[in-house]
Design an enzyme around this catalytic site. Structure first.
Site, PDB file in Angstrom:
ATOM      1  N   HIS A  82       1.164   4.830  -2.135  1.00 23.57           N
ATOM      2  CA  HIS A  82       0.938   5.670  -3.002  1.00 23.57           C
ATOM      3  C   HIS A  82       2.236   6.358  -3.624  1.00 23.57           C
ATOM      4  O   HIS A  82       3.023   7.043  -2.970  1.00 23.57           O
ATOM      5  CB  HIS A  82      -0.104   6.874  -2.790  1.00 23.57           C
ATOM      6  CG  HIS A  82      -1.289   6.251  -2.170  1.00 23.57           C
ATOM      7  ND1 HIS A  82      -2.518   6.145  -2.804  1.00 23.57           N
ATOM      8  CD2 HIS A  82      -1.873   5.796  -0.801  1.00 23.57           C
ATOM      9  CE1 HIS A  82      -3.369   5.491  -2.019  1.00 23.57           C
ATOM     10  NE2 HIS A  82      -3.086   5.216  -0.846  1.00 23.57           N
ATOM     11  N   PRO A 113      -3.589   7.914 -12.685  1.00 26.18           N
ATOM     12  CA  PRO A 113      -2.952   8.592 -14.140  1.00 26.18           C
ATOM     13  C   PRO A 113      -3.690  10.005 -13.830  1.00 26.18           C
ATOM     14  O   PRO A 113      -4.873  10.354 -13.744  1.00 26.18           O
ATOM     15  CB  PRO A 113      -3.496   7.544 -15.127  1.00 26.18           C
ATOM     16  CG  PRO A 113      -4.476   6.772 -14.505  1.00 26.18           C
ATOM     17  CD  PRO A 113      -4.432   6.886 -13.084  1.00 26.18           C
ATOM     18  N   GLU A 129     -12.488   4.242   5.734  1.00 32.02           N
ATOM     19  CA  GLU A 129     -11.522   5.075   6.242  1.00 32.02           C
ATOM     20  C   GLU A 129     -12.017   6.332   7.398  1.00 32.02           C
ATOM     21  O   GLU A 129     -11.277   6.679   8.187  1.00 32.02           O
ATOM     22  CB  GLU A 129     -10.986   6.019   5.250  1.00 32.02           C
ATOM     23  CG  GLU A 129      -9.864   5.109   4.559  1.00 32.02           C
ATOM     24  CD  GLU A 129      -9.149   6.010   3.408  1.00 32.02           C
ATOM     25  OE1 GLU A 129      -8.034   6.483   3.680  1.00 32.02           O
ATOM     26  OE2 GLU A 129      -9.723   6.280   2.282  1.00 32.02           O
ATOM     27  N   HIS A 149       1.369  17.307  -6.270  1.00 36.78           N
ATOM     28  CA  HIS A 149       0.974  17.236  -7.822  1.00 36.78           C
ATOM     29  C   HIS A 149       1.552  18.229  -8.634  1.00 36.78           C
ATOM     30  O   HIS A 149       1.756  18.365  -9.794  1.00 36.78           O
ATOM     31  CB  HIS A 149      -0.682  17.092  -7.975  1.00 36.78           C
ATOM     32  CG  HIS A 149      -1.213  15.763  -7.506  1.00 36.78           C
ATOM     33  ND1 HIS A 149      -2.541  15.581  -7.164  1.00 36.78           N
ATOM     34  CD2 HIS A 149      -0.403  14.630  -7.235  1.00 36.78           C
ATOM     35  CE1 HIS A 149      -2.446  14.353  -6.771  1.00 36.78           C
ATOM     36  NE2 HIS A 149      -1.320  13.614  -7.009  1.00 36.78           N
ATOM     37  N   ASN A 160       2.736   9.395  -5.488  1.00 35.11           N
ATOM     38  CA  ASN A 160       3.184  10.849  -4.915  1.00 35.11           C
ATOM     39  C   ASN A 160       3.241  11.079  -3.565  1.00 35.11           C
ATOM     40  O   ASN A 160       3.974  12.112  -3.157  1.00 35.11           O
ATOM     41  CB  ASN A 160       2.084  11.506  -5.649  1.00 35.11           C
ATOM     42  CG  ASN A 160       2.330  11.884  -7.276  1.00 35.11           C
ATOM     43  OD1 ASN A 160       3.053  12.294  -7.628  1.00 35.11           O
ATOM     44  ND2 ASN A 160       1.322  11.005  -7.949  1.00 35.11           N
ATOM     45  N   ASP A 216       1.682   3.530   3.351  1.00 39.19           N
ATOM     46  CA  ASP A 216       0.648   4.454   2.483  1.00 39.19           C
ATOM     47  C   ASP A 216       1.430   5.536   1.825  1.00 39.19           C
ATOM     48  O   ASP A 216       1.451   5.712   0.765  1.00 39.19           O
ATOM     49  CB  ASP A 216      -0.419   5.179   3.577  1.00 39.19           C
ATOM     50  CG  ASP A 216      -1.453   5.410   3.409  1.00 39.19           C
ATOM     51  OD1 ASP A 216      -1.849   5.317   2.147  1.00 39.19           O
ATOM     52  OD2 ASP A 216      -1.987   6.400   4.041  1.00 39.19           O
ATOM     53  N   ASP A 267      -9.631   7.624  -8.515  1.00 41.81           N
ATOM     54  CA  ASP A 267      -9.835   8.397  -7.338  1.00 41.81           C
ATOM     55  C   ASP A 267     -11.275   8.883  -7.646  1.00 41.81           C
ATOM     56  O   ASP A 267     -11.820   9.313  -8.255  1.00 41.81           O
ATOM     57  CB  ASP A 267      -8.974  10.022  -8.034  1.00 41.81           C
ATOM     58  CG  ASP A 267      -9.177  11.076  -6.873  1.00 41.81           C
ATOM     59  OD1 ASP A 267     -10.238  10.928  -6.069  1.00 41.81           O
ATOM     60  OD2 ASP A 267      -8.526  11.701  -6.680  1.00 41.81           O
ATOM     61  N   GLY A 312      -8.642   8.237  -2.800  1.00 44.97           N
ATOM     62  CA  GLY A 312      -9.049   9.561  -2.847  1.00 44.97           C
ATOM     63  C   GLY A 312      -9.938   9.976  -1.653  1.00 44.97           C
ATOM     64  O   GLY A 312     -10.191   9.145  -0.859  1.00 44.97           O
ATOM     65  N   HIS A 357       0.777  -1.045  -0.019  1.00 41.49           N
ATOM     66  CA  HIS A 357      -0.188   0.057   0.145  1.00 41.49           C
ATOM     67  C   HIS A 357       0.964   1.264  -0.181  1.00 41.49           C
ATOM     68  O   HIS A 357       1.025   1.794   1.051  1.00 41.49           O
ATOM     69  CB  HIS A 357      -0.954  -0.019   1.299  1.00 41.49           C
ATOM     70  CG  HIS A 357      -1.885   0.842   1.269  1.00 41.49           C
ATOM     71  ND1 HIS A 357      -3.364   0.859   1.322  1.00 41.49           N
ATOM     72  CD2 HIS A 357      -1.892   2.282   0.827  1.00 41.49           C
ATOM     73  CE1 HIS A 357      -4.015   1.753   1.221  1.00 41.49           C
ATOM     74  NE2 HIS A 357      -3.214   2.834   1.032  1.00 41.49           N
TER      75      HIS A 357
END
Length: 347
Positions: free
Chosen positions: A20, A102, A205, A68, A22, A287, A142, A175, A18
């Site tokens: 991500h 993406p 979550e 981003h 970025n 994460d 997302d 997301g 897990h």
């Protein structure tokens, strides 16, 4: 970390399921990105949550928006993905599943297809350089972007499932969990599953998502991200727990992330304890190692010290994680062989 204890966790072969992309960008890589884009006036404290600091879930998502801005071209993605892969390898991770949504950026000409191709290029480049890690990619949906974009993302992932030589293997649903409802995404997720893509879904979550969680568990996912509020002690229900247990769905648990993001008050209260004591499949993950200023060695150490796990228990946790990867059985067998070769003697 204490030096001697450090060595055990650092040398422990690990599986990261897990992560991500970025959110995993390190301080050093952020430094390079900031130098490339001085006009953005971005500072380090805008891209990471340091020791002792906490943020609301909403503030955590604001951090991603800043990152981003820094990562908006093929060149950026290639550097970021390559750096992230090498850092995981340096931390003793032998198998890694990266995930990312993406994105397209009109200013740089980046397309969603090119985004995925560039991540694949980084994986292949690291392999060519002999970096000691097996990396796969989950294309992320997302949830904020709605059902149509979700379906388009699945269609793109289906293409790469066929063309990427086994590198693209699944779909991640992530997301802001407070936006939208999972029911709208079920057709896209069902299509992904039917086409052979594995599913890792962020579930429960936040509090009060019983209906959504119930629906998504019926698909069912192949793994659950976080699952913080599934069980009754956290405001969930026995019914949800029963579904997860019956279907033997592994949970990806991220301790520092949950504490710093304030969905869990402290490590002692983390739901790792509930599922681990039950003997249910759990995998320790980071994460967002960059945003939350951690690494997988650190997460294993936190689990050990918080819940009184000895080295043998930690080794077992690490080895069992192999069973829950999305790569084929042949890869699982190769990894288990590596673990056998690396296993220390426990006194």
């Amino acid at each position: 970390m204490d030096k001697e204890v450090d060595v055990f966790y650092r040398e422990l072969p690990k599986v990261e399921l897990h992560a991500h992309l970025n959110g995993s960008v390190s301080f050093q890589t952020i430094e390079k990105l900031i130098r490339r884009k001085p006009q953005l006036n971005i500072e380090h404290n805008m891209t990471a949550i340091g020791k002792g600091q906490r943020r609301t879930l909403d503030e955590c998502f604001q951090v991603f928006k800043v990152i981003h801005q820094l990562v908006d071209s093929e060149e950026d993605i290639l550097m970021v993905a390559t750096d992230v892969i090498k850092e995981f390898a340096a931390d003793g991770v032998k198998y890694l599943e990266l995930r990312s949504t993406p994105r397209e950026e009109t200013t740089t000409g980046l397309s969603k297809r090119k985004y995925i191709e560039t991540v694949i290029q980084a994986i292949q480049q690291c392999k060519k350089e002999g970096v000691d890690i097996d990396v796969r990619f989950l294309v992320a949906i997302d949830r904020r972007n709605g059902s149509q974009v979700a379906m388009e993302t699945v269609q793109l992932a289906e293409e790469f499932l066929v063309s990427s030589d086994g590198l693209v293997i699944g779909i991640d649903l992530s997301g802001d969990p407070t936006v939208g409802h999972g029911r709208d995404l079920i057709p896209a997720l069902q299509r992904a599953k039917n086409s052979g893509l594995k599913l890792s879904l962020h579930l429960s979550e936040v509090l009060s998502q019983y209906d959504e969680t119930n629906l998504l568990l019926d698909i069912p996912p192949d793994r659950i991200g976080h699952g913080t509020f599934l069980h009754p002690e956290m405001g969930g229900s026995e019914n949800l727990v029963d579904k997860v247990v019956q279907k033997k769905i592994p949970l990806e648990l991220c301790l520092t992330s949950n504490v710093k993001g304030q969905t869990v008050q402290c490590f002692d209260e983390h739901h790792f304890k509930y599922w681990y004591k039950m003997g249910h499949p759990v995998v320790i993950c980071t994460d967002d190692k960059g945003v939350f200023a951690t690494d997988l060695s650190q997460e294993y150490k936190i689990a050990a010290t918080t819940f009184g796990l000895d080295r043998e228990a930690i080794w077992k946790l690490s080895k069992q994680a192999i069973d829950y990867i999305f790569a084929p059985d042949s890869v699982k067998q190769q990894l288990k062989q590596r673990w056998r070769e690396l296993q220390p003697e426990f006194k």
